[in-house]
Design a protein around this motif. Sequence first.
Motif, PDB file in Angstrom:
ATOM      1  N   ARG A   1       0.841  -1.146   0.181  1.00 22.25           N
ATOM      2  CA  ARG A   1      -0.029  -0.145  -0.116  1.00 22.25           C
ATOM      3  C   ARG A   1       1.006   1.133   0.206  1.00 22.25           C
ATOM      4  O   ARG A   1       0.497   2.190  -0.551  1.00 22.25           O
ATOM      5  N   ALA A   2       2.059   1.230   0.712  1.00 28.00           N
ATOM      6  CA  ALA A   2       2.931   2.415   0.718  1.00 28.00           C
ATOM      7  C   ALA A   2       3.356   2.810  -0.917  1.00 28.00           C
ATOM      8  O   ALA A   2       3.788   3.836  -0.822  1.00 28.00           O
ATOM      9  N   GLY A   3       3.397   1.847  -1.508  1.00 29.73           N
ATOM     10  CA  GLY A   3       3.986   2.264  -2.971  1.00 29.73           C
ATOM     11  C   GLY A   3       5.448   2.589  -3.032  1.00 29.73           C
ATOM     12  O   GLY A   3       5.815   3.500  -4.145  1.00 29.73           O
ATOM     13  N   GLY A   4       6.262   2.152  -2.042  1.00 30.12           N
ATOM     14  CA  GLY A   4       7.608   2.423  -2.237  1.00 30.12           C
ATOM     15  C   GLY A   4       8.483   1.351  -2.903  1.00 30.12           C
ATOM     16  O   GLY A   4       8.026   0.825  -3.948  1.00 30.12           O
ATOM     17  N   LEU A   5       9.761   1.261  -2.445  1.00 32.83           N
ATOM     18  CA  LEU A   5      10.672   0.487  -2.996  1.00 32.83           C
ATOM     19  C   LEU A   5      10.231  -1.009  -3.146  1.00 32.83           C
ATOM     20  O   LEU A   5      10.432  -1.741  -4.161  1.00 32.83           O
ATOM     21  N   TYR A   6       9.650  -1.486  -2.038  1.00 32.43           N
ATOM     22  CA  TYR A   6       9.191  -2.936  -1.926  1.00 32.43           C
ATOM     23  C   TYR A   6       8.192  -3.089  -2.799  1.00 32.43           C
ATOM     24  O   TYR A   6       8.030  -4.127  -3.519  1.00 32.43           O
ATOM     25  N   SER A   7       7.066  -2.146  -2.889  1.00 35.28           N
ATOM     26  CA  SER A   7       6.003  -2.492  -3.847  1.00 35.28           C
ATOM     27  C   SER A   7       6.515  -2.691  -5.327  1.00 35.28           C
ATOM     28  O   SER A   7       5.941  -3.086  -6.198  1.00 35.28           O
ATOM     29  N   ARG A   8       7.447  -1.614  -5.628  1.00 33.92           N
ATOM     30  CA  ARG A   8       7.913  -1.921  -6.984  1.00 33.92           C
ATOM     31  C   ARG A   8       8.608  -2.935  -7.317  1.00 33.92           C
ATOM     32  O   ARG A   8       8.319  -3.458  -8.335  1.00 33.92           O
ATOM     33  N   LEU A   9       9.373  -3.559  -6.170  1.00 33.36           N
ATOM     34  CA  LEU A   9      10.157  -4.599  -6.390  1.00 33.36           C
ATOM     35  C   LEU A   9       9.007  -5.863  -6.771  1.00 33.36           C
ATOM     36  O   LEU A   9       9.223  -6.926  -7.444  1.00 33.36           O
ATOM     37  N   TRP A  10       8.113  -5.833  -5.912  1.00 33.85           N
ATOM     38  CA  TRP A  10       6.879  -6.668  -5.707  1.00 33.85           C
ATOM     39  C   TRP A  10       6.343  -6.833  -7.325  1.00 33.85           C
ATOM     40  O   TRP A  10       6.114  -7.983  -7.742  1.00 33.85           O
ATOM     41  N   HIS A  11       6.036  -5.944  -7.765  1.00 35.33           N
ATOM     42  CA  HIS A  11       5.190  -5.687  -9.115  1.00 35.33           C
ATOM     43  C   HIS A  11       6.134  -6.101 -10.070  1.00 35.33           C
ATOM     44  O   HIS A  11       5.835  -6.826 -11.085  1.00 35.33           O
TER      45      HIS A  11
END
Length: 617
Positions: A579-589
């Motif tokens: 939900r935060a849309g940070g580095l982790y989110s980019r890696l996940w997507h």
Amino acid sequence: MRTYADNDYPANHKPDWRVIAGLWPYLMEFRGRVILAAGCLVIAKLATVATPIALKYIVDYLDASRSGNTVLWIPVVLVIGYGLLRFGGTLFNEVRDAVFARVAERAMRRVSLKVFEHLHARELAFHLDRKTGGLARDMERGSSGISFLLRFTLFNIVPTILEIVMVAGILLVAFRPAYVVAIIIAVVVYVVFSIKVTEWRTGFVRESNARDNASNARAIDSLLNYETVKYFNNETFEARTYDEDLEAWEQARLKNRLSLATLNAGQALIIGVALIVIMGMAVGDVASGAMTLGDFTMVNAYLIQLFIPLNALGFVYREIRQALVNVERLFSLLEQAPTVTDAPDAQPLAPDGAEVRFEHVGFAYRPDRPILRDIDFTIPAGHRVAVVGASGAGKSTLARLLFRFFDVDSGAITIDGEDIRHVTQDSLRRAIGVVPQDTVLFNDTLYSNLAYGRPGADRDDVYRAARLAHLDRFIESLPDGYETRVGERGLKLSGGEKQRVAIARVILKDPPLLILDEATSSLDSLSEQAILGALDEVSRSRTTLVIAHRLSTIRDADTILVMDQGEIVETGNHASLIRAGGLYSRLWHQQHEDTETDRPSASMEAVGPAPNRSQPK
């Protein structure tokens, strides 16, 4: 004592004769044997020195027998005495060697074990820099050098000096002082020449050993990396490089042999001149009636007795010098203290839940390149915390610091509130189980490698650990089952099979704290899901630090730490980080898209700065 890289000393290095004093404690372990051996040495030398005297009387009696005034039994007794003295000298020398054998062998054993234990106590940085082949040779030569020093110093140099003193005393009493002066001059010239030439030769010997170390290290390194050599078709390159090392070794050996010929020829010349001078004096004295034929024979026998051990002096002196250097190298390993040591008041760790806390930790492998900056987080007892980030972000360094391969530069790491620097390393590491990214196995059976997690474990426990790691069916399919040998570093097994062995070891160890350093990185998707289930079960009641590239393996972690450039940039669970849309989110997507398009799962290197390969992760 100054140390050199890989224990290589320069060719002009002077050995430290004080090394011999360092062997004294090993002699004292068998004090009685040492005293008995010394007694046998003295008796043997007395018998040896007395032999020419017996020979003199035999010759004089036979010479006198020409006049007819002889008693038959006297020469028989003299001959028997001569034979007994000869036998006695040999017998007591052999008894001496037999008595002292236990002392020398035990000293080799004690020092070898001490060095072995010390090397295991050294920090990880030492083992990352070492050259295994050269280190193994230094250990081998050092152990042999101890035996050589003890035997030849006590049983060659000392007896030779003792014999020279005895013979000089006898000649001084029995004949005119000129014989003693001539012998002393000959011995001094011989010794000085041998020492000087040997000093010159030592550089060639040491160069030969250094080249031998280099070629051996190269060969072992190449063979250990057999697959890499094959991948790049570099057999010819490896052979050429190895041959270059062998060529340098060949040249060094050639210089060594030519210089040895020079030494032997010079020694023979000195001995020949000494014999001519002294025997010429004896011939003159016999002709003038000042000496008997027996005296002449005795002088000749003493010269032979003296020069036989002296003839080996160059060899013995050189070998003693080299043995000193080898033992010095061995002892220098012991003098290099580990950088990670137990505190004087360190107590055993008794984890109660095993809560782990990193308190503002800073660390660098090199001062000019910090790896971790102000790392601060807690792993509550029984919780699972995952760490993700690009290669070089410092993820694996967290595991190394927790296992205390290195000490932090700033801050502290605690387990249940105790700073790990204040507990014993043994108890700390007993409390931690590690499944590394790259599992290296011993060249032994599968069962032995599995049981290594807890030596002495019941077979049923080993079988249970293999079953939980989903390794049992694979083992049962092998012709030799658990007795299958895995080869050097486990090369007969696939990466996934080795990884399962590592997981089974940790299950068998049963520690309260787990470190999973990309524990499923070598597994296919089906095996990964099966083993993740086993790891979930095993880690359910344990404090667990998970280091991962594939984010799908840690989405159920209680907390996920996202690292970048040695800092924690995001913290939360999977849902909150998405939900935060940070580095982790980019890696996940990114990884999710790659999976959907049937491409290999994106590695963490896909996002973030390029890794620096010059330092460990």
